[in-house]
Scaffold this active site. Structure first.
Site, short mmCIF file in Angstrom:
data_model
loop_
_atom_site.label_atom_id
_atom_site.label_comp_id
_atom_site.label_asym_id
_atom_site.label_seq_id
_atom_site.Cartn_x
_atom_site.Cartn_y
_atom_site.Cartn_z
N TYR A 35 -4.70 0.86 -5.80
CA TYR A 35 -5.68 1.68 -5.10
C TYR A 35 -6.59 0.82 -4.22
CZ TYR A 35 -9.31 5.27 -4.48
OH TYR A 35 -10.21 6.17 -3.95
N ILE A 64 -4.47 9.41 -4.05
CA ILE A 64 -4.19 9.55 -5.48
C ILE A 64 -4.51 8.24 -6.18
CG2 ILE A 64 -2.36 11.25 -5.12
CD1 ILE A 64 -0.33 8.97 -5.66
N THR A 65 -4.58 8.28 -7.49
CA THR A 65 -4.72 7.07 -8.30
C THR A 65 -3.59 7.02 -9.32
OG1 THR A 65 -6.20 8.19 -9.87
CG2 THR A 65 -7.24 6.96 -8.07
N ALA A 75 -6.40 12.20 2.19
CA ALA A 75 -5.52 12.37 1.03
C ALA A 75 -5.42 11.08 0.23
CB ALA A 75 -4.13 12.81 1.49
N ILE A 79 -18.17 9.63 -6.27
CA ILE A 79 -18.56 10.98 -5.85
C ILE A 79 -18.23 11.97 -6.97
CG2 ILE A 79 -18.31 12.75 -4.08
CD1 ILE A 79 -19.43 10.09 -3.02
#
Length: 240
Positions: A147, A85-86, A83, A180
């Site tokens: 991040y 997020i950014t 899991a 990706i």
């Protein structure tokens, strides 16, 4: 009886590919999601993989979620901390909320999920924990101090937890994907994305399945000699 694998962020992108690959390899898979109900229901209908909704950054929710998974499928043998997020932005413009949201979802979740399953793994003498880090946790990235810090933290977490549990039949490894072809990457400015692809020696973005194959290898019973490692999968863009 099939080993039970939990994949956080397991219904979309890299996580969906991991969930499907583990099911194909014979594991009983629990795909964890939090936000996108429609995507989760569609994924469950298409794959037959059981989905569980809870917030991986919330301690009580994680404890309750792992309890529900255990009651439904059995004790957790394999945990994939995927899991993430950014909340991008330069540090001098970044809010504390953006910092904490990324750190909690991407890094604190590794602590909470791993702690929730590690005792059982130690008692049974077997476990696989695989943390999905990032190329930007290895080299850093402009506009992603939060991040990059979280993903780098996952690598340090991996190395320490591997040492603590190696004698108990538990391996802990990380995978650091490059760029990706997921919805998150597709949302990037196309001019920026073209520049990124130009920096990848193999000449393309990675596929979610490229990462999933590595997860299946690390999850296997036969992978017990490999622990504390970080697999760098980025098409040759960066060598750690």
């Amino acid at each position: 009886m099939a080993r039970v694998a939990v994949v956080t962020g397991g219904t979309r992108g890299i996580g969906a590919a991991i969930s499907k690959a583990l099911k194909a390899a014979g594991y009983a898979v629990a795909a964890v999601y939090h936000g996108n109900e429609d995507a989760a229901h569609k994924f469950m209908a298409e794959t037959g993989i059981v989905c569980f909704k809870f917030d991986v950054s919330d301690e009580a929710a994680v404890e309750a979620g792992i309890k529900q998974i255990t009651e439904t499928l059995g004790p957790v043998d394999i945990l994939i901390n995927n899991a993430g997020i950014t909340r991008d932005g330069f540090l001098h413009k970044m809010s504390a909320e953006s910092w904490h949201a990324v750190m909690n979802t991407n890094l604190t979740s590794c602590f909470l999920l791993s702690r929730a399953v590690i005792v059982g793994m130690r008692e049974r003498g077997f476990g696989r924990i695989i943390n999905i880090s990032s190329i930007n946790g290895q080299k850093g990235q402009l506009g992603q101090t939060n991040y990059s810090a979280a993903k780098a933290g996952m690598i340090g977490f991996t190395k320490a937890l591997a040492q603590e549990n190696a004698s108990k039949g538990i391996t802990v490894n990380a995978i650091a994907p490059g760029y990706i072809a997921t919805d998150m990457v597709a949302a990037m400015d196309q001019a920026v994305l073209q520049k990124i692809v130009a920096q990848i020696p193999v000449g393309r973005l990675g596929k979610p399945e490229d990462i999933a194959r590595a997860v299946v290898f690390l999850a296997a019973d036969e992978a017990g000699w490999m622990t504390g490692s970080t697999l760098t999968l980025n098409g040759g863009q960066y060598f750690a």
